[in-house]
Design an enzyme around this catalytic site. Structure first.
Site, PDB file in Angstrom:
ATOM      1  N   ILE A  99      -1.384  -1.452  -2.475  1.00  0.00           N
ATOM      2  CA  ILE A  99      -0.808  -1.343  -1.136  1.00  0.00           C
ATOM      3  C   ILE A  99      -1.626  -0.355  -0.318  1.00  0.00           C
ATOM      4  O   ILE A  99      -1.832   0.786  -0.724  1.00  0.00           O
ATOM      5  CB  ILE A  99       0.653  -0.845  -1.217  1.00  0.00           C
ATOM      6  CG1 ILE A  99       1.479  -1.740  -2.145  1.00  0.00           C
ATOM      7  CG2 ILE A  99       1.272  -0.773   0.178  1.00  0.00           C
ATOM      8  CD1 ILE A  99       2.802  -1.125  -2.574  1.00  0.00           C
ATOM      9  N   CYS A 100      -2.067  -0.788   0.843  1.00  0.00           N
ATOM     10  CA  CYS A 100      -2.799   0.087   1.760  1.00  0.00           C
ATOM     11  C   CYS A 100      -1.774   0.699   2.717  1.00  0.00           C
ATOM     12  O   CYS A 100      -1.419   0.109   3.736  1.00  0.00           O
ATOM     13  CB  CYS A 100      -3.861  -0.712   2.519  1.00  0.00           C
ATOM     14  SG  CYS A 100      -4.833   0.302   3.642  1.00  0.00           S
ATOM     15  N   LEU A 101      -1.253   1.865   2.324  1.00  0.00           N
ATOM     16  CA  LEU A 101      -0.237   2.563   3.111  1.00  0.00           C
ATOM     17  C   LEU A 101      -0.513   4.058   2.984  1.00  0.00           C
ATOM     18  O   LEU A 101      -0.486   4.599   1.872  1.00  0.00           O
ATOM     19  CB  LEU A 101       1.162   2.208   2.594  1.00  0.00           C
ATOM     20  CG  LEU A 101       2.355   2.833   3.302  1.00  0.00           C
ATOM     21  CD1 LEU A 101       2.423   2.366   4.760  1.00  0.00           C
ATOM     22  CD2 LEU A 101       3.650   2.476   2.580  1.00  0.00           C
TER      23      LEU A 101
END
Length: 162
Positions: A99-101
């Protein structure tokens, strides 16, 4: 010691981490975040969380699973959070579950909790206007084949529109 799904050996939680996680788990049982369910496991160090797509979003009626692995020095260090099995189609979620968060990496704060992470992920899903993988999904996943953790990635957070 068992090894996590990403090839790194788990270290025993510090007393501070174990106490904090026990407190968070108790709070979760009393007041779970809407749209999530903690699956009981035998490990305080790895949580499995069911995610239910919010009503009136692209993910309504869908169910996903997050795996949350807590480091030895949680909450001073962010947990590793990945989607299991088939992750949602989303421009910030790779097909391998990474997840790119920003809050999972550069913007992590010890004041954050598992509940706040879940709410951020649900918000990210709910605000999406398109179901699609990130444009660099194939290349990224290929680079992670040898069990690289998402925490080893140098993320570039530039898209706040999705």
């Amino acid at each position: 010691m068992s090894s996590s799904g990403y090839g790194q050996k788990e270290k025993v939680l510090s007393r501070i981490a174990a106490n904090r996680l026990q407190k968070e788990l108790t709070e979760w049982q009393v007041n779970p975040p809407c749209g999530f369910r903690h699956r009981v496991t035998d490990s305080l160090q790895r949580w499995i969380i069911e995610v239910h797509g919010a009503p009136n979003t692209l993910y309504e009626g869908e169910e996903f699973h997050l795996q949350v692995d807590f480091p030895e020095h949680y909450p001073m260090e962010a947990p590793q959070v990945v989607f299991m099995q088939i992750p949602p189609l989303h421009p910030h979620i790779y097909s391998n579950g990474h997840i790119c968060l920003d809050i999972l990496y550069d913007s992590w704060s010890p004041a954050m909790t598992v509940s706040s992470i879940c709410i951020s992920i649900l918000s990210m899903l709910s605000s999406s206007t398109v179901k699609a993988r990130p444009p660099d999904d194939d290349q990224y996943v290929r680079n992670c084949r040898n069990g690289r953790s998402p925490k080893e990635t140098r993320w570039w957070f530039h898209d706040d529109k999705v």
